[in-house]
Structure formats: structure tokens, C-alpha cells
Design a protein around this motif. Sequence first.
Motif, PDB file in Angstrom:
ATOM      1  N   SER A 132       0.772  -1.158   0.063  1.00 28.13           N
ATOM      2  CA  SER A 132       0.074   0.106   0.029  1.00 28.13           C
ATOM      3  C   SER A 132       0.789   1.227   0.016  1.00 28.13           C
ATOM      4  CB  SER A 132      -0.951  -0.130   1.217  1.00 28.13           C
ATOM      5  OG  SER A 132      -1.886  -1.001   1.392  1.00 28.13           O
ATOM      6  N   VAL A 133       1.820   1.293   0.790  1.00 27.21           N
ATOM      7  CA  VAL A 133       2.794   2.302   0.979  1.00 27.21           C
ATOM      8  C   VAL A 133       3.466   2.735  -0.581  1.00 27.21           C
ATOM      9  CG1 VAL A 133       5.128   3.222   1.769  1.00 27.21           C
ATOM     10  CG2 VAL A 133       3.306   2.020   3.337  1.00 27.21           C
ATOM     11  N   LEU A 134       4.038   1.587  -1.158  1.00 26.10           N
ATOM     12  CA  LEU A 134       4.543   1.614  -2.392  1.00 26.10           C
ATOM     13  C   LEU A 134       3.721   2.137  -3.558  1.00 26.10           C
ATOM     14  CD1 LEU A 134       7.086  -1.495  -2.133  1.00 26.10           C
ATOM     15  CD2 LEU A 134       7.544   0.922  -1.875  1.00 26.10           C
ATOM     16  N   ILE A 135       2.688   1.555  -3.539  1.00 29.74           N
ATOM     17  CA  ILE A 135       1.632   1.943  -4.498  1.00 29.74           C
ATOM     18  C   ILE A 135       1.393   3.551  -4.711  1.00 29.74           C
ATOM     19  CG2 ILE A 135      -0.667   1.577  -5.205  1.00 29.74           C
ATOM     20  CD1 ILE A 135      -0.340  -1.521  -4.428  1.00 29.74           C
ATOM     21  N   PHE A 136       0.883   3.796  -3.416  1.00 28.04           N
ATOM     22  CA  PHE A 136       0.566   5.286  -3.139  1.00 28.04           C
ATOM     23  C   PHE A 136       1.551   6.163  -3.631  1.00 28.04           C
ATOM     24  CE2 PHE A 136      -3.275   4.408  -0.622  1.00 28.04           C
ATOM     25  CZ  PHE A 136      -4.256   5.440  -0.924  1.00 28.04           C
ATOM     26  N   VAL A 137       3.052   5.856  -3.164  1.00 27.54           N
ATOM     27  CA  VAL A 137       4.095   6.837  -3.502  1.00 27.54           C
ATOM     28  C   VAL A 137       4.662   6.448  -4.877  1.00 27.54           C
ATOM     29  CG1 VAL A 137       6.577   7.359  -2.642  1.00 27.54           C
ATOM     30  CG2 VAL A 137       4.791   6.608  -0.930  1.00 27.54           C
ATOM     31  N   ALA A 138       4.593   5.611  -5.531  1.00 26.63           N
ATOM     32  CA  ALA A 138       4.963   5.084  -6.860  1.00 26.63           C
ATOM     33  C   ALA A 138       4.094   5.748  -7.537  1.00 26.63           C
ATOM     34  CB  ALA A 138       5.137   3.570  -6.916  1.00 26.63           C
ATOM     35  N   TYR A 139       2.703   5.799  -7.364  1.00 26.99           N
ATOM     36  CA  TYR A 139       1.683   6.541  -8.281  1.00 26.99           C
ATOM     37  C   TYR A 139       1.831   8.112  -8.179  1.00 26.99           C
ATOM     38  CZ  TYR A 139      -1.242   2.457  -9.234  1.00 26.99           C
ATOM     39  OH  TYR A 139      -1.696   1.180  -9.585  1.00 26.99           O
ATOM     40  N   GLY A 140       2.491   8.629  -7.070  1.00 24.68           N
ATOM     41  CA  GLY A 140       2.550   9.856  -7.032  1.00 24.68           C
ATOM     42  C   GLY A 140       3.940  10.325  -7.928  1.00 24.68           C
ATOM     43  N   GLY A 141       4.810   9.397  -8.058  1.00 27.87           N
ATOM     44  CA  GLY A 141       5.974   9.634  -8.892  1.00 27.87           C
ATOM     45  C   GLY A 141       5.517   9.233 -10.197  1.00 27.87           C
ATOM     46  N   MET A 142       4.587   8.499 -10.487  1.00 25.56           N
ATOM     47  CA  MET A 142       4.168   8.159 -11.941  1.00 25.56           C
ATOM     48  C   MET A 142       3.587   9.516 -12.611  1.00 25.56           C
ATOM     49  SD  MET A 142       1.195   5.333 -13.139  1.00 25.56           S
ATOM     50  CE  MET A 142      -0.198   6.354 -12.177  1.00 25.56           C
ATOM     51  N   PHE A 143       2.490   9.856 -11.774  1.00 24.74           N
ATOM     52  CA  PHE A 143       1.658  11.200 -12.036  1.00 24.74           C
ATOM     53  C   PHE A 143       2.540  12.173 -12.629  1.00 24.74           C
ATOM     54  CE2 PHE A 143      -2.056   9.092 -10.758  1.00 24.74           C
ATOM     55  CZ  PHE A 143      -2.941   9.141 -11.688  1.00 24.74           C
ATOM     56  N   SER A 144       3.724  12.465 -11.350  1.00 25.84           N
ATOM     57  CA  SER A 144       4.553  13.465 -11.790  1.00 25.84           C
ATOM     58  C   SER A 144       5.342  13.450 -13.043  1.00 25.84           C
ATOM     59  CB  SER A 144       5.446  13.798 -10.430  1.00 25.84           C
ATOM     60  OG  SER A 144       6.307  14.818 -10.547  1.00 25.84           O
ATOM     61  N   GLU A 145       5.995  12.270 -13.192  1.00 27.58           N
ATOM     62  CA  GLU A 145       6.641  11.953 -14.373  1.00 27.58           C
ATOM     63  C   GLU A 145       6.165  12.044 -15.496  1.00 27.58           C
ATOM     64  OE1 GLU A 145       9.979   9.344 -13.832  1.00 27.58           O
ATOM     65  OE2 GLU A 145      10.685   9.856 -11.778  1.00 27.58           O
ATOM     66  N   ARG A 146       4.913  11.546 -15.516  1.00 29.03           N
ATOM     67  CA  ARG A 146       3.894  11.384 -16.832  1.00 29.03           C
ATOM     68  C   ARG A 146       3.670  12.852 -17.281  1.00 29.03           C
ATOM     69  NH1 ARG A 146       2.861   6.996 -19.969  1.00 29.03           N
ATOM     70  NH2 ARG A 146       2.390   5.100 -18.825  1.00 29.03           N
ATOM     71  N   SER A 147       3.810  13.796 -16.555  1.00 31.11           N
ATOM     72  CA  SER A 147       3.532  15.274 -16.932  1.00 31.11           C
ATOM     73  C   SER A 147       4.853  15.623 -17.144  1.00 31.11           C
ATOM     74  CB  SER A 147       2.994  16.059 -15.620  1.00 31.11           C
ATOM     75  OG  SER A 147       4.100  16.288 -14.580  1.00 31.11           O
ATOM     76  N   GLY A 148       5.867  15.165 -17.019  1.00 34.90           N
ATOM     77  CA  GLY A 148       7.307  15.687 -17.408  1.00 34.90           C
ATOM     78  C   GLY A 148       8.099  16.177 -16.207  1.00 34.90           C
TER      79      GLY A 148
END
Length: 312
Positions: free
Chosen positions: A12-28
Motif C-alpha cells: 500500500s505504501v509503495l503503490i501510493f508513493v509510486a503512483y505519486g511519482g508516476m503522475f509527476s513524471e507522466r507530466s514531465g
Amino acid sequence: MLLIQYTLIYASVLIFVAYGGMFSERSGTINLGLEGIMVMGALGGAFTMYALSPALPGIVIISLTILSGIVFGMLYSLLLAVAAINFKADQTLVGTAMNMLATAAAVVIVKSFNNARSGGQNPSAILEYIQTRKVFLIKAFGSEFNIYMILTLILVAAATIILFKTRFGLRLMACGEFPQAADSVGINVYKMRYAGVLISGFCGGIGGIIYISAANSQWDFMYGVAGAGFLALAVMIFGQWNPIRIAVSAILFGAFRAVSDTYSAFDTLVHLVPGDVYKMIPYIISLIVLAFTSQKSRAPKAEGIPYDKGTR
């Protein structure tokens, strides 16, 4: 059963934080400051749990704790957004500075709070929330589970739909791949990148609360989040910036992390292998996985590149 519980908690921790990184990097925008965002979200959530009375309805405690983590995480993520998007600063350096600042600031704040509260008798960096933490636990199938596990399932479904099935998600990904092309059709690249970074603050803040409270009744901020933010980045890369792949990767990494916390249950091995070796396992695995998969990983093409409206 304990191993399964810990696996689900860390996943759960890794999913929440990794998704945060995903959205940020998907935006550039590269967000290496996830570790710092987790610490700030944890700080806000811990103070809220400490301050609230256990007599309050559980839904109130849960809502206010999560809201505090979100607010603290999003406010802290603004440091990256302003520096990287407005001032075009080096995103790697900004993220590293955020990680260093967060843990140091949290320690100073908590120590000052404890010192003032105890009249100078308790200058520790520990916050306790023994009673309020209990409202997050749910009994099912003869065992205890945490409400954060339910929120994680909701997040996986929501992130998948938002990223691939909504106009916002498609525009966000366009800004991370071809920002000039996105701008040419009327998409505000700056706003979309701000949105991506703020979403990372939203997810990272909740991830920080889960990390310090799901399996603990107190937290010593001297330890920060012990590299969980960087482990989430490894999960994100291994998951190829895809919500479903990230979720599967998080379960795998969460299992290794769970083993490092429950190694004493392996009676036949605990005397042969030092406990510190078990604690090293998730980080060793992350290095091995990245070494063999990084060459095939496909990051968003424009990530880490400051957007200049005049560049074509």
C-alpha cells in the motif's frame, strides 16, 4: 498471516508513493523528493492522530488524519513545482534537497514540541498515537487489516481510469511526451505539470501516513521513512509508469520488505543469517531488478526537461 499483513501494508505504501511519482513524471517532472513528501505527510498525520481524542467517531479521525497528510504533502510538493516549473531548476537537485530538508525539519519540529510540552524533560523526536491508530484497523477473516488497504484498491482503479480513460490523463501524458505538440493544440503545459506534481504530493502524503502508522503506534522522525521513497521510485521504474504494473511490482517488493520485518519468525534461519541481512533484502533486490530492467525501461520522453514555450 503476519507476513501477508505486512506485505499488504508495504505494498500500500509503495503503490501510493509510486503512483505519486508516476503522475509527476507522466507530466514531465521528475520527482526525487518523494521521500521528503512522505516525511511531511507523516508529520501532519502523526500530529493529527496525537491531537485527536480517541472518543471521536472513527470516520472523523480517519478523515482528518488523511486530510492532514494530503495538505502537508501537497504543500511540500509545491517546492518542487515552483523550483522546477517556474524557475526551471535542476529537478534532481531540488528533489534531493527536499529529502534532506524534510527529515531535518521534522526532527526539529517534533523535538521542539516534545521539549515544550514536557518542560524540557523530553527532547525526543517521537510522536505517539496509540489509541487513535486503532480506528484504522478492521477485523476480517479472523485477522486484522488496515483501512488503508481498501483505499489502495480504490486508488489503483481510480489511477488507471484517470490516466488512460479521461481527457485530463491523456493531456497529462501528452505534456510528458511531447509538450510542444500539446501546447500547440491549446493544452497549458505549465498547469498540467503543476497538477502532476500536486498529485504526487497528494499520494506521497498519504503514503507517509501509512508507513508510520499502519504497523506502529509511535514514530521516531530521526529515522525518516528509511528509504521507502526511493524504493517506491524503483517500483515505479520496474512498473514502467503503468498503474497495473506498478501495483504488481509493489506487491513483489512489499513481500521482500515484509520478510525483512518478520525474519524472526523463521526459526531455522534466524540463527544462521543475521537480522541485518534480511533488512537489506528489499534494497538489494531493487538494485538487481533495476540493473537488469533499466535498459528496457521507457520513461516519458520529456521528463526532466524544463518546458520553454518558445522552444520548438
